[in-house]
Design a protein around this motif. Structure first.
Motif, PDB file in Angstrom:
ATOM      1  N   PRO A   1     -13.941   8.270   3.407  1.00 46.57           N
ATOM      2  CA  PRO A   1     -12.543   8.228   2.976  1.00 46.57           C
ATOM      3  C   PRO A   1     -12.263   9.266   1.900  1.00 46.57           C
ATOM      4  O   PRO A   1     -13.032   9.401   0.954  1.00 46.57           O
ATOM      5  N   VAL A   2     -11.184  10.021   2.083  1.00 41.24           N
ATOM      6  CA  VAL A   2     -10.798  11.031   1.102  1.00 41.24           C
ATOM      7  C   VAL A   2      -9.455  10.712   0.449  1.00 41.24           C
ATOM      8  O   VAL A   2      -9.163  11.213  -0.630  1.00 41.24           O
ATOM      9  N   ALA A   3      -8.633   9.916   1.085  1.00 35.53           N
ATOM     10  CA  ALA A   3      -7.345   9.519   0.515  1.00 35.53           C
ATOM     11  C   ALA A   3      -6.855   8.294   1.264  1.00 35.53           C
ATOM     12  O   ALA A   3      -7.235   8.072   2.410  1.00 35.53           O
ATOM     13  N   GLY A   4      -6.019   7.516   0.625  1.00 34.42           N
ATOM     14  CA  GLY A   4      -5.507   6.334   1.305  1.00 34.42           C
ATOM     15  C   GLY A   4      -4.401   5.676   0.519  1.00 34.42           C
ATOM     16  O   GLY A   4      -4.010   6.142  -0.551  1.00 34.42           O
ATOM     17  N   GLY A   5      -3.931   4.616   1.069  1.00 31.54           N
ATOM     18  CA  GLY A   5      -2.870   3.863   0.423  1.00 31.54           C
ATOM     19  C   GLY A   5      -2.507   2.663   1.270  1.00 31.54           C
ATOM     20  O   GLY A   5      -3.010   2.497   2.379  1.00 31.54           O
ATOM     21  N   ALA A   6      -1.625   1.848   0.729  1.00 28.02           N
ATOM     22  CA  ALA A   6      -1.222   0.632   1.415  1.00 28.02           C
ATOM     23  C   ALA A   6       0.233   0.326   1.092  1.00 28.02           C
ATOM     24  O   ALA A   6       0.804   0.907   0.176  1.00 28.02           O
ATOM     25  N   PHE A   7       0.803  -0.571   1.864  1.00 34.79           N
ATOM     26  CA  PHE A   7       2.089  -1.140   1.486  1.00 34.79           C
ATOM     27  C   PHE A   7       2.076  -2.616   1.785  1.00 34.79           C
ATOM     28  O   PHE A   7       1.281  -3.114   2.564  1.00 34.79           O
ATOM     29  N   ARG A   8       2.968  -3.308   1.087  1.00 32.97           N
ATOM     30  CA  ARG A   8       3.136  -4.742   1.261  1.00 32.97           C
ATOM     31  C   ARG A   8       4.624  -5.025   1.301  1.00 32.97           C
ATOM     32  O   ARG A   8       5.432  -4.190   0.910  1.00 32.97           O
ATOM     33  N   ARG A   9       4.988  -6.192   1.779  1.00 41.03           N
ATOM     34  CA  ARG A   9       6.391  -6.600   1.822  1.00 41.03           C
ATOM     35  C   ARG A   9       6.838  -6.901   0.403  1.00 41.03           C
ATOM     36  O   ARG A   9       6.237  -7.712  -0.287  1.00 41.03           O
ATOM     37  N   TYR A  10       7.891  -6.228  -0.043  1.00 40.26           N
ATOM     38  CA  TYR A  10       8.464  -6.482  -1.355  1.00 40.26           C
ATOM     39  C   TYR A  10       9.618  -7.469  -1.223  1.00 40.26           C
ATOM     40  O   TYR A  10       9.729  -8.409  -1.988  1.00 40.26           O
ATOM     41  N   ASP A  11      10.474  -7.222  -0.236  1.00 37.14           N
ATOM     42  CA  ASP A  11      11.515  -8.172   0.168  1.00 37.14           C
ATOM     43  C   ASP A  11      11.835  -7.878   1.627  1.00 37.14           C
ATOM     44  O   ASP A  11      11.190  -7.019   2.243  1.00 37.14           O
ATOM     45  N   ALA A  12      12.811  -8.557   2.193  1.00 32.73           N
ATOM     46  CA  ALA A  12      13.078  -8.460   3.630  1.00 32.73           C
ATOM     47  C   ALA A  12      13.336  -7.043   4.113  1.00 32.73           C
ATOM     48  O   ALA A  12      12.976  -6.699   5.231  1.00 32.73           O
ATOM     49  N   GLY A  13      13.914  -6.189   3.290  1.00 36.27           N
ATOM     50  CA  GLY A  13      14.206  -4.825   3.715  1.00 36.27           C
ATOM     51  C   GLY A  13      13.411  -3.754   3.008  1.00 36.27           C
ATOM     52  O   GLY A  13      13.623  -2.558   3.236  1.00 36.27           O
ATOM     53  N   THR A  14      12.468  -4.160   2.131  1.00 43.11           N
ATOM     54  CA  THR A  14      11.766  -3.210   1.272  1.00 43.11           C
ATOM     55  C   THR A  14      10.254  -3.351   1.378  1.00 43.11           C
ATOM     56  O   THR A  14       9.720  -4.452   1.250  1.00 43.11           O
ATOM     57  N   ALA A  15       9.589  -2.224   1.581  1.00 39.36           N
ATOM     58  CA  ALA A  15       8.132  -2.164   1.517  1.00 39.36           C
ATOM     59  C   ALA A  15       7.751  -1.627   0.144  1.00 39.36           C
ATOM     60  O   ALA A  15       8.443  -0.765  -0.407  1.00 39.36           O
ATOM     61  N   GLU A  16       6.673  -2.142  -0.416  1.00 36.37           N
ATOM     62  CA  GLU A  16       6.187  -1.656  -1.710  1.00 36.37           C
ATOM     63  C   GLU A  16       4.884  -0.896  -1.500  1.00 36.37           C
ATOM     64  O   GLU A  16       3.912  -1.456  -0.988  1.00 36.37           O
ATOM     65  N   LEU A  17       4.870   0.374  -1.885  1.00 33.80           N
ATOM     66  CA  LEU A  17       3.647   1.164  -1.787  1.00 33.80           C
ATOM     67  C   LEU A  17       2.714   0.773  -2.922  1.00 33.80           C
ATOM     68  O   LEU A  17       3.136   0.609  -4.064  1.00 33.80           O
ATOM     69  N   LYS A  18       1.441   0.655  -2.583  1.00 32.99           N
ATOM     70  CA  LYS A  18       0.413   0.290  -3.555  1.00 32.99           C
ATOM     71  C   LYS A  18      -0.840   1.106  -3.255  1.00 32.99           C
ATOM     72  O   LYS A  18      -1.063   1.538  -2.132  1.00 32.99           O
ATOM     73  N   ARG A  19      -1.664   1.261  -4.274  1.00 38.20           N
ATOM     74  CA  ARG A  19      -3.021   1.792  -4.114  1.00 38.20           C
ATOM     75  C   ARG A  19      -3.060   3.189  -3.482  1.00 38.20           C
ATOM     76  O   ARG A  19      -3.946   3.494  -2.692  1.00 38.20           O
ATOM     77  N   ILE A  20      -2.114   4.032  -3.839  1.00 38.40           N
ATOM     78  CA  ILE A  20      -2.141   5.417  -3.360  1.00 38.40           C
ATOM     79  C   ILE A  20      -3.275   6.116  -4.100  1.00 38.40           C
ATOM     80  O   ILE A  20      -3.346   6.077  -5.332  1.00 38.40           O
ATOM     81  N   TRP A  21      -4.149   6.747  -3.359  1.00 37.31           N
ATOM     82  CA  TRP A  21      -5.380   7.273  -3.941  1.00 37.31           C
ATOM     83  C   TRP A  21      -5.836   8.511  -3.192  1.00 37.31           C
ATOM     84  O   TRP A  21      -5.698   8.593  -1.975  1.00 37.31           O
ATOM     85  N   THR A  22      -6.364   9.474  -3.940  1.00 35.96           N
ATOM     86  CA  THR A  22      -7.074  10.616  -3.364  1.00 35.96           C
ATOM     87  C   THR A  22      -8.398  10.733  -4.104  1.00 35.96           C
ATOM     88  O   THR A  22      -8.426  10.717  -5.346  1.00 35.96           O
ATOM     89  N   HIS A  23      -9.487  10.842  -3.360  1.00 34.94           N
ATOM     90  CA  HIS A  23     -10.811  10.986  -3.956  1.00 34.94           C
ATOM     91  C   HIS A  23     -10.792  12.178  -4.905  1.00 34.94           C
ATOM     92  O   HIS A  23     -10.210  13.220  -4.604  1.00 34.94           O
ATOM     93  N   SER A  24     -11.429  12.026  -6.050  1.00 40.06           N
ATOM     94  CA  SER A  24     -11.392  13.068  -7.085  1.00 40.06           C
ATOM     95  C   SER A  24     -11.903  14.425  -6.591  1.00 40.06           C
ATOM     96  O   SER A  24     -11.458  15.461  -7.075  1.00 40.06           O
ATOM     97  N   ALA A  25     -12.787  14.436  -5.620  1.00 38.91           N
ATOM     98  CA  ALA A  25     -13.322  15.708  -5.095  1.00 38.91           C
ATOM     99  C   ALA A  25     -12.401  16.358  -4.065  1.00 38.91           C
ATOM    100  O   ALA A  25     -12.675  17.469  -3.607  1.00 38.91           O
ATOM    101  N   HIS A  26     -11.312  15.688  -3.700  1.00 38.47           N
ATOM    102  CA  HIS A  26     -10.440  16.197  -2.634  1.00 38.47           C
ATOM    103  C   HIS A  26      -8.979  16.343  -3.069  1.00 38.47           C
ATOM    104  O   HIS A  26      -8.092  16.416  -2.219  1.00 38.47           O
ATOM    105  N   ARG A  27      -8.748  16.421  -4.355  1.00 42.35           N
ATOM    106  CA  ARG A  27      -7.370  16.529  -4.845  1.00 42.35           C
ATOM    107  C   ARG A  27      -6.849  17.948  -4.715  1.00 42.35           C
ATOM    108  O   ARG A  27      -7.596  18.884  -4.499  1.00 42.35           O
TER     109      ARG A  27
END
Length: 176
Positions: free
Chosen positions: A74-100
């Motif tokens: 893995p070199v980069a990743g991220g996730a989303f979760r339901r924030y409310d019925a019409g909104t996704a919340e992005l979480k855990r956005i990440w890029t490995h330190s060697a691949h920025r």
């Protein structure tokens, strides 16, 4: 607004793989992200990363994406979760330190936005910390609207909230 066209990787670029939080390839993401947060904020951030149950990041409401190298690293990743019925919340956005500095975080955000729109979300919400100027810059460059005074000292604000409105989902896709 962004279109629903899926970003196309260049030849030799990491492939996008959707995995559950329990996938062992997610561990390096969470470990390095937690370590970086601890270094920047001086407290144990690993507990914050564990605050949300894994189920919040699984279909039909959320999802985890990883960009993987040819050797399944893995070199980069991220996730989303339901924030409310019409909104996704992005979480855990990440890029490995060697691949920025390769545009991988921008690609992760675009992939997450596409997936959220395809699941019927109309808006994306996220927060980043006041000691993460790289993340703040990323969200401003990718069309996010700051929901805070950009002239204020970030340390006086706390978490920096952003939002972005997404295009309508294609026909046939029901909202979540």
């Amino acid at each position: 607004m962004t279109s629903l066209a899926r970003p196309r990787p260049a030849a030799g670029e990491p492939a996008v793989v959707r995995v559950p939080v329990s996938d062992p390839r997610v561990r390096p993401l969470l470990r390095e992200l937690g370590d970086e947060y601890c270094a920047r904020y001086g407290k144990d951030a690993h507990a914050e990363l564990a605050r949300y149950p894994d189920e919040e990041f699984t279909a039909p409401h959320g999802g985890v994406l990883l960009l993987l190298l040819e050797h399944d690293e893995p070199v980069a990743g991220g996730a989303f979760r339901r924030y409310d019925a019409g909104t996704a919340e992005l979480k855990r956005i990440w890029t490995h330190s060697a691949h920025r500095r390769r545009g991988l975080a921008r690609r992760v955000v675009a992939e997450l936005e596409h997936e959220a729109a395809a699941r019927g979300y109309r808006r994306v919400y996220l927060t980043t910390g006041p000691r993460q100027p790289e993340a703040r810059g990323l969200y401003l460059r990718t069309g996010y609207t700051p929901l805070f005074d950009t002239e204020a000292d970030p340390e006086t604000i706390g978490p920096l909230p952003f939002e972005k409105h997404l295009p309508h989902a294609p026909r046939g896709l029901a909202p979540v």
